[in-house]
Enzyme design. Structure first.
Site, mmCIF file in Angstrom:
data_model
loop_
_atom_site.group_PDB
_atom_site.id
_atom_site.type_symbol
_atom_site.label_atom_id
_atom_site.label_comp_id
_atom_site.label_asym_id
_atom_site.label_seq_id
_atom_site.Cartn_x
_atom_site.Cartn_y
_atom_site.Cartn_z
ATOM 1 N N SER A 14 1.371 1.607 -15.445
ATOM 2 C CA SER A 14 2.010 2.912 -15.544
ATOM 3 C C SER A 14 1.022 3.986 -15.101
ATOM 4 O O SER A 14 -0.176 3.867 -15.316
ATOM 5 C CB SER A 14 2.459 3.188 -16.983
ATOM 6 N N LYS A 16 5.311 -3.655 -20.743
ATOM 7 C CA LYS A 16 5.653 -2.592 -19.798
ATOM 8 C C LYS A 16 7.159 -2.353 -19.770
ATOM 9 O O LYS A 16 7.615 -1.213 -19.627
ATOM 10 C CB LYS A 16 5.151 -2.967 -18.396
ATOM 11 N N LEU A 21 0.827 -1.213 0.000
ATOM 12 C CA LEU A 21 0.000 0.000 0.000
ATOM 13 C C LEU A 21 0.860 1.262 0.000
ATOM 14 O O LEU A 21 0.571 2.229 0.694
ATOM 15 C CB LEU A 21 -0.943 0.000 1.211
ATOM 16 N N HIS A 31 7.882 -0.299 -22.751
ATOM 17 C CA HIS A 31 7.316 1.026 -22.445
ATOM 18 C C HIS A 31 8.316 1.850 -21.641
ATOM 19 O O HIS A 31 8.579 3.017 -21.937
ATOM 20 C CB HIS A 31 6.006 0.831 -21.681
ATOM 21 N N ASN A 32 8.898 1.238 -20.616
ATOM 22 C CA ASN A 32 9.826 1.969 -19.762
ATOM 23 C C ASN A 32 11.149 2.246 -20.480
ATOM 24 O O ASN A 32 11.781 3.273 -20.242
ATOM 25 C CB ASN A 32 10.073 1.193 -18.474
ATOM 26 N N ASP A 37 -0.139 -4.191 4.361
ATOM 27 C CA ASP A 37 1.189 -3.638 4.167
ATOM 28 C C ASP A 37 1.929 -3.756 5.494
ATOM 29 O O ASP A 37 1.304 -3.735 6.567
ATOM 30 C CB ASP A 37 1.113 -2.163 3.734
ATOM 31 N N GLY A 49 2.045 6.056 -12.042
ATOM 32 C CA GLY A 49 2.719 6.646 -10.891
ATOM 33 C C GLY A 49 1.770 7.337 -9.922
ATOM 34 O O GLY A 49 0.638 6.912 -9.710
ATOM 35 N N GLU A 67 10.506 5.235 -22.437
ATOM 36 C CA GLU A 67 10.464 6.367 -21.499
ATOM 37 C C GLU A 67 11.870 6.865 -21.203
ATOM 38 O O GLU A 67 12.119 8.077 -21.134
ATOM 39 C CB GLU A 67 9.767 5.908 -20.221
#
Length: 301
Positions: free
Chosen positions: A121, A173, A8, A176-177, A30, A123, A180
């Site tokens: 993705s 992903k 979390l 994708h990064n 968590d 953030g 980026e």
């Protein structure tokens, strides 16, 4: 729909809040008791152990794992399995290596459970903007989880999709990064060139704002860059130290394996690594070689 969530932190907590706003209930755990208390205060259900998390979920359980890639994911799955029923679904929403996800799928399904890998993705902005999700796994599992994806995404029919079998979500992903990394490097180099053109006294925050509208290089990343420059135009107080979480490196390794030339992504990863080298040996070697073959001056000290 109920969803269990493990991890979390900032992103996991925001995802839980977005799900609550969309009418879903999250049962979350968590190791940070404050994060668990915050989840409960937001109207979801915080628990103090993985066992309690599983017990609180009703019917076919779906548990979203948001922990660091590697050993923590395997350890979490191992602790959950004794408490699961056949057909329960484990979802890895972190930045795991796609080959690990392929392996975990085989291991989990062999025991009668289900597994999905979700490259995520968005953030800290995901709560407001929605999350982009690249989902790997069996179609039946993805269809079952559709209400969750539709709620977390920017729209029910955009920003997410079932991209292929297990491992495909984290593979997409990863790439994708890697992209980026290249985009960030290009922006950073371009703004540095303008910063060095002192005779023009360029206003970098102003230029970033100009580029945000109508320009071919406009992007959400540029929007964030403009906000950052507006708050700190000269980057005072920042060190030239850039971390990487692994996906860029994995993309480069995969490109090599596939005989794909990816020089921009490769160089951007190298630049991040180089940023951590104070007075790095490589540049000193270059300086001393120039001195030896051409008598060029070197800076000492």
């Amino acid at each position: 729909m109920q969803l269990g969530m493990i991890g979390l932190g900032k992103m996991g907590g925001n995802m839980a809040e977005r799900l609550k706003l969309g009418g879903h209930q999250v049962v979350g755990f968590d190791f940070n008791a404050e994060a668990v208390a915050h989840l409960t205060a937001s109207g979801n259900v915080g628990v103090s152990s993985l066992e309690e998390l599983v017990q609180k979920l009703e019917g076919r359980r779906a548990i979203w794992i948001m922990v660091p890639q590697g050993k923590p994911v395997d350890e979490t799955i191992a602790k959950l399995e004794p408490h699961l029923n056949p057909g329960d679904i484990l979802i890895d929403g972190g930045n795991s290596y796609y080959k690990d996800s392929m392996r975990r799928y085989k291991e989990v399904t062999a025991k009668g459970f289900q597994f999905a890998d979700v490259g995520t993705s968005g953030g800290v902005w995901g709560l407001k903007e929605g999350y982009s999700m690249m989902v790997g796994g069996d179609k039946e599992v993805v269809d079952y989880l559709r209400p969750i994806f539709e709620t977390l995404a920017p729209g029910s029919d955009k920003g997410w999709g079932h991209v292929g079998p297990a491992g495909a979500g984290h593979f997409v992903k990863m790439v994708h990064n890697g992209i980026e990394y290249g985009m960030m490097q290009a922006y950073a180099e371009g703004f540095t060139v303008m910063d060095k053109k002192e005779e023009f006294h360029l206003n970098l925050p102003q230029i970033a704002q100009i580029w945000r509208y109508g320009s071919v290089v406009r992007s959400w990343l540029l929007d964030l860059t403009a906000d950052a420059l507006a708050g700190n135009p000269t980057l005072d107080g920042l060190q030239a130290y850039v971390v990487d979480s692994g996906e860029g490196r994995w993309t480069v390794f995969e490109a090599f394996d596939l005989n794909v030339s990816a020089p921009v992504i490769t160089e951007s990863v190298i630049r991040r690594i180089r940023s951590r080298e104070e007075n790095n040996f490589t540049d000193r070697m270059l300086a001393i070689m120039r001195k030896e073959f051409g008598g060029h001056a070197v800076k000492e000290g």
